[in-house]
Design a protein around this motif. Structure first.
Motif, PDB file in Angstrom:
ATOM      1  N   ARG A  96       0.828  -1.210   0.000  1.00 47.91           N
ATOM      2  CA  ARG A  96       0.000   0.000   0.000  1.00 47.91           C
ATOM      3  C   ARG A  96       0.867   1.266   0.000  1.00 47.91           C
ATOM      4  NH1 ARG A  96      -2.263  -1.098   4.447  1.00 47.91           N
ATOM      5  NH2 ARG A  96      -0.962   0.286   5.691  1.00 47.91           N
ATOM      6  N   VAL A  97       1.877   1.308   0.904  1.00 49.46           N
ATOM      7  CA  VAL A  97       2.697   2.518   1.042  1.00 49.46           C
ATOM      8  C   VAL A  97       3.518   2.758  -0.219  1.00 49.46           C
ATOM      9  CG1 VAL A  97       4.676   3.498   2.296  1.00 49.46           C
ATOM     10  CG2 VAL A  97       2.798   2.409   3.559  1.00 49.46           C
ATOM     11  N   ILE A  98       4.063   1.685  -0.788  1.00 48.74           N
ATOM     12  CA  ILE A  98       4.985   1.827  -1.914  1.00 48.74           C
ATOM     13  C   ILE A  98       4.258   1.712  -3.253  1.00 48.74           C
ATOM     14  CG2 ILE A  98       7.048   0.788  -2.974  1.00 48.74           C
ATOM     15  CD1 ILE A  98       8.028   0.236  -0.111  1.00 48.74           C
ATOM     16  N   GLY A  99       3.073   1.111  -3.243  1.00 41.07           N
ATOM     17  CA  GLY A  99       2.279   1.073  -4.466  1.00 41.07           C
ATOM     18  C   GLY A  99       2.763   0.057  -5.487  1.00 41.07           C
ATOM     19  N   SER A 100       3.270  -1.076  -5.007  1.00 37.21           N
ATOM     20  CA  SER A 100       3.776  -2.118  -5.902  1.00 37.21           C
ATOM     21  C   SER A 100       2.692  -3.148  -6.199  1.00 37.21           C
ATOM     22  CB  SER A 100       4.970  -2.816  -5.249  1.00 37.21           C
ATOM     23  OG  SER A 100       4.572  -3.389  -4.017  1.00 37.21           O
ATOM     24  N   ASP A 101       2.937  -3.986  -7.219  1.00 36.88           N
ATOM     25  CA  ASP A 101       2.029  -5.094  -7.501  1.00 36.88           C
ATOM     26  C   ASP A 101       2.170  -6.196  -6.449  1.00 36.88           C
ATOM     27  OD1 ASP A 101       1.014  -4.034  -9.998  1.00 36.88           O
ATOM     28  OD2 ASP A 101       2.992  -4.481 -10.839  1.00 36.88           O
ATOM     29  N   LEU A 102       3.411  -6.529  -6.113  1.00 35.62           N
ATOM     30  CA  LEU A 102       3.702  -7.563  -5.121  1.00 35.62           C
ATOM     31  C   LEU A 102       4.529  -6.963  -3.997  1.00 35.62           C
ATOM     32  CD1 LEU A 102       4.921 -10.604  -7.299  1.00 35.62           C
ATOM     33  CD2 LEU A 102       2.647 -10.277  -6.283  1.00 35.62           C
ATOM     34  N   ALA A 103       4.339  -7.472  -2.770  1.00 40.53           N
ATOM     35  CA  ALA A 103       5.228  -7.102  -1.666  1.00 40.53           C
ATOM     36  C   ALA A 103       5.511  -8.345  -0.846  1.00 40.53           C
ATOM     37  CB  ALA A 103       4.611  -6.021  -0.784  1.00 40.53           C
ATOM     38  N   VAL A 104       6.765  -8.479  -0.429  1.00 44.15           N
ATOM     39  CA  VAL A 104       7.161  -9.603   0.420  1.00 44.15           C
ATOM     40  C   VAL A 104       7.571  -9.063   1.783  1.00 44.15           C
ATOM     41  CG1 VAL A 104       9.619  -9.592  -0.242  1.00 44.15           C
ATOM     42  CG2 VAL A 104       8.540 -11.717   0.526  1.00 44.15           C
ATOM     43  N   SER A 105       7.234  -9.808   2.830  1.00 46.19           N
ATOM     44  CA  SER A 105       7.646  -9.414   4.179  1.00 46.19           C
ATOM     45  C   SER A 105       8.385 -10.572   4.847  1.00 46.19           C
ATOM     46  CB  SER A 105       6.439  -9.035   5.027  1.00 46.19           C
ATOM     47  OG  SER A 105       5.665 -10.186   5.310  1.00 46.19           O
ATOM     48  N   VAL A 106       9.268 -10.210   5.780  1.00 43.36           N
ATOM     49  CA  VAL A 106      10.000 -11.189   6.584  1.00 43.36           C
ATOM     50  C   VAL A 106      10.006 -10.714   8.028  1.00 43.36           C
ATOM     51  CG1 VAL A 106      12.130 -12.503   6.839  1.00 43.36           C
ATOM     52  CG2 VAL A 106      11.571 -11.502   4.614  1.00 43.36           C
ATOM     53  N   THR A 107       9.529 -11.559   8.936  1.00 42.88           N
ATOM     54  CA  THR A 107       9.643 -11.246  10.362  1.00 42.88           C
ATOM     55  C   THR A 107      10.049 -12.521  11.090  1.00 42.88           C
ATOM     56  OG1 THR A 107       8.538 -10.388  12.336  1.00 42.88           O
ATOM     57  CG2 THR A 107       7.125 -11.551  10.765  1.00 42.88           C
ATOM     58  N   GLY A 108      11.100 -12.426  11.896  1.00 36.59           N
ATOM     59  CA  GLY A 108      11.612 -13.619  12.558  1.00 36.59           C
ATOM     60  C   GLY A 108      12.592 -13.269  13.655  1.00 36.59           C
ATOM     61  N   ILE A 109      13.169 -14.298  14.215  1.00 41.94           N
ATOM     62  CA  ILE A 109      14.128 -14.151  15.309  1.00 41.94           C
ATOM     63  C   ILE A 109      15.458 -14.685  14.805  1.00 41.94           C
ATOM     64  CG2 ILE A 109      14.644 -14.758  17.705  1.00 41.94           C
ATOM     65  CD1 ILE A 109      11.526 -15.385  17.905  1.00 41.94           C
TER      66      ILE A 109
END
Lengths: 169, 169
Positions: A96-109
């Motif tokens: 939403r913020v960047i306005g891309s078609d795809l976005a990937v996220s990574v959250t971990g330890i």
């Protein structure tokens, strides 16, 4: 090379993603917590990456997940920053913020600190958000901090490749 | 090692910055264009970096500089994305969006494409914004794409160290 191999070649994966994205005209954004920018760094090692990679957010602190990606504080409070729910919200926020078609996220330890019995070091959630909805994956890497980051970055780019690749619906 | 040496040890620089930031209680954010996340990746290779590093924005596309960092479109149109003015606006935007004490920005032309006679490949502006104002530096790296990124990341962390270090005003 198997999934989660810390020696996986990020350069090769980034080249494969770039070829698919440029061929299809899809743009990509990233939202990274534990990988700390490594996914974006790997993508931008390839000349011509500006043709499809718009940018990303490194949301290391929980407050940054809220302020820069719009992840609701109550979602983090209820499920924890390392959760499938927050991974999905981070990917949706970056898209939403960047306005891309795809976005990937990574959250971990990534470790060495921060693990608990319920959420051990190495636990990582990776989500992709796109026009057709979202997908999320859960991993538990057995490596040290730096190799856990590389394994997560490889898995993130592999999930982008999987979602972006043309194929049977 | 001299400034701009592509073999400069980002790990050592990140450790030095972390020690200074944790000792003084200063928080740090990043705003990266041509380095593509490498500065944030280098900082987060060090265990304990979450004690001072809040996060950053990889603002690769000009639209991402505007939407995620609040850089005015007319500033980019007037001076170009690779300029001292946009570097300052990127650092100020990251500091404001992420709420850190210090923010560093990097905008440049990593190559191999994108250079012009007036703005050659390797031209890079690095800015730090903090409570006492901002500082900006201009470099022209002579390396290939990947080494230009590493030289810029090293110079960015070195500027953060310089601004964060206690010393005569």
């Amino acid at each position: 090379m198997t999934e989660g191999d810390p020696e996986v070649d990020l350069h090769d994966l980034a080249e494969r993603l770039q070829a698919i994205a440029l061929a299809s005209g899809m743009t990509v954004a990233t939202a990274e917590s534990c990988t700390g920018g490594l996914v974006a760094h790997a993508l931008t090692e390839i000349a011509g990456s500006s043709g499809y990679f718009l940018g990303g957010v490194v949301a290391y602190a929980d407050a940054t997940k809220q302020h820069a990606l719009g992840v609701p504080a109550e979602l983090i409070a209820r499920h924890g920053a390392v959760s499938a729910q927050v991974a999905r919200a981070m990917a949706a926020g970056a898209r939403r913020v960047i306005g891309s078609d795809l976005a990937v996220s990574v959250t971990g330890i990534a470790g060495p600190g921060g693990g608990t019995a319920a959420k051990p070091v190495g636990l990582t959630y990776i989500a992709v958000e796109g026009p057709a909805g979202s997908e999320v994956r859960r991993f538990v890497w057995p490596h040290d901090r730096s190799a856990n980051k590389r394994a997560s970055a490889a898995a993130a780019i592999e999930l982008l490749i999987s979602v972006a690749s043309p194929g049977p619906a």
